[in-house]
Design a protein around this motif. Structure first.
Motif, mmCIF file in Angstrom:
data_model
loop_
_atom_site.group_PDB
_atom_site.id
_atom_site.type_symbol
_atom_site.label_atom_id
_atom_site.label_comp_id
_atom_site.label_asym_id
_atom_site.label_seq_id
_atom_site.Cartn_x
_atom_site.Cartn_y
_atom_site.Cartn_z
ATOM 1 N N ARG A 66 10.102 -3.516 -9.244
ATOM 2 C CA ARG A 66 9.094 -3.995 -8.172
ATOM 3 C C ARG A 66 8.591 -2.853 -7.369
ATOM 4 O O ARG A 66 9.507 -2.401 -6.584
ATOM 5 N N PRO A 67 6.950 -2.852 -7.327
ATOM 6 C CA PRO A 67 6.866 -1.631 -6.194
ATOM 7 C C PRO A 67 7.103 -2.220 -4.801
ATOM 8 O O PRO A 67 6.902 -3.358 -4.532
ATOM 9 N N GLU A 68 7.144 -1.432 -3.973
ATOM 10 C CA GLU A 68 7.141 -1.544 -2.494
ATOM 11 C C GLU A 68 5.865 -1.850 -1.962
ATOM 12 O O GLU A 68 5.599 -2.901 -1.237
ATOM 13 N N SER A 69 4.795 -1.013 -2.389
ATOM 14 C CA SER A 69 3.705 -1.434 -2.156
ATOM 15 C C SER A 69 2.464 -0.649 -3.211
ATOM 16 O O SER A 69 3.013 0.111 -3.892
ATOM 17 N N SER A 70 1.207 -0.792 -2.998
ATOM 18 C CA SER A 70 0.404 -0.353 -3.918
ATOM 19 C C SER A 70 -1.059 -0.304 -3.273
ATOM 20 O O SER A 70 -1.465 -0.995 -2.567
ATOM 21 N N VAL A 71 -1.647 1.009 -3.497
ATOM 22 C CA VAL A 71 -2.869 1.323 -2.847
ATOM 23 C C VAL A 71 -4.050 1.415 -3.779
ATOM 24 O O VAL A 71 -3.957 2.200 -4.803
ATOM 25 N N ASP A 72 -4.997 0.726 -3.475
ATOM 26 C CA ASP A 72 -6.272 0.858 -4.491
ATOM 27 C C ASP A 72 -7.210 2.138 -3.817
ATOM 28 O O ASP A 72 -7.729 2.223 -2.900
#
Ligand code: I3P
Length: 128
Positions: A66-72
Motif C-alpha cells: 500500500r502506498p504512503e501517498s500518490s501524486v498526479d
C-alpha cells in the motif's frame, strides 16, 4: 507475456530510493520531515512508499504494498531547488493542488535522471 489485460495497467517508468519531504499542502507551508522513500513513477502518477517491503518494481501493482501517498503529475511543475535546502541535488515538485515536495539524492546523475523522466511524463500529459 504479462497476465495484465492489455492497456489496463499503466506502464512502469521508473522506481528507486530518494530522500523526500513534503513542504506544502494545498499551498500551506509544512515543516520539513525528510525520509527515505521508495518512489515509483507509473502512468500519470508518482507513488511513494515507506515500507521497505515495497522496494521492488512490482510494489505499485494492484494488491501489492500500500502506498504512503500518490501524486498526479498532470499540470505539475518541476524546478531545481538548491535554494530550498542545505542538501545538494534537490528538486521541487509542485502539483496543481498546491502540494509541494522536495526530492533529493546524494548522487547527482541519479537525481538528474529522475528530473528528466518526470518532466517527460509531465510534458506528455500536456499534449494529451
Ligand atoms: C529542519 C531540519 C531540516 C532542514 C530545515 C530545518 O529543522 O533540519 O533538515 O532542511 O531547514 O528547519 P527541524 O528538524 O527543527 O524541523 P534541509 O535539510 O532541507 O536543509 P529549512 O528550515 O531551511 O528548510
Amino acid at each position: 507475456s504479462s497476465p495484465d489485460t492489455e492497456g489496463v495497467t499503466p506502464e512502469l517508468e521508473k522506481a528507486g530510493l530518494l530522500n523526500k519531504t513534503k513542504i506544502a499542502e494545498g499551498g500551506r507551508k509544512l515543516r520539513k520531515n525528510w525520509n527515505l522513500s521508495w518512489v515509483v513513477l507509473v502512468g500519470n502518477s508518482l507513488v511513494f512508499f515507506k515500507d521497505p517491503k515495497s522496494q521492488n518494481p512490482d510494489s505499485w501493482k494492484p494488491g501489492n504494498s500500500r502506498p504512503e501517498s500518490s501524486v498526479d503529475l498532470r499540470g505539475a511543475q518541476l524546478q531545481w531547488a538548491n535554494d530550498l535546502s542545505s542538501r545538494k541535488n534537490v528538486f521541487k515538485l509542485r502539483t496543481v493542488t498546491g502540494n509541494e515536495f522536495l526530492l533529493q539524492s546524494e548522487t547527482e546523475s541519479l537525481i538528474r535522471e529522475w528530473y528528466r523522466t518526470i518532466q517527460n511524463v509531465i510534458d506528455r500529459l500536456v499534449s494529451l
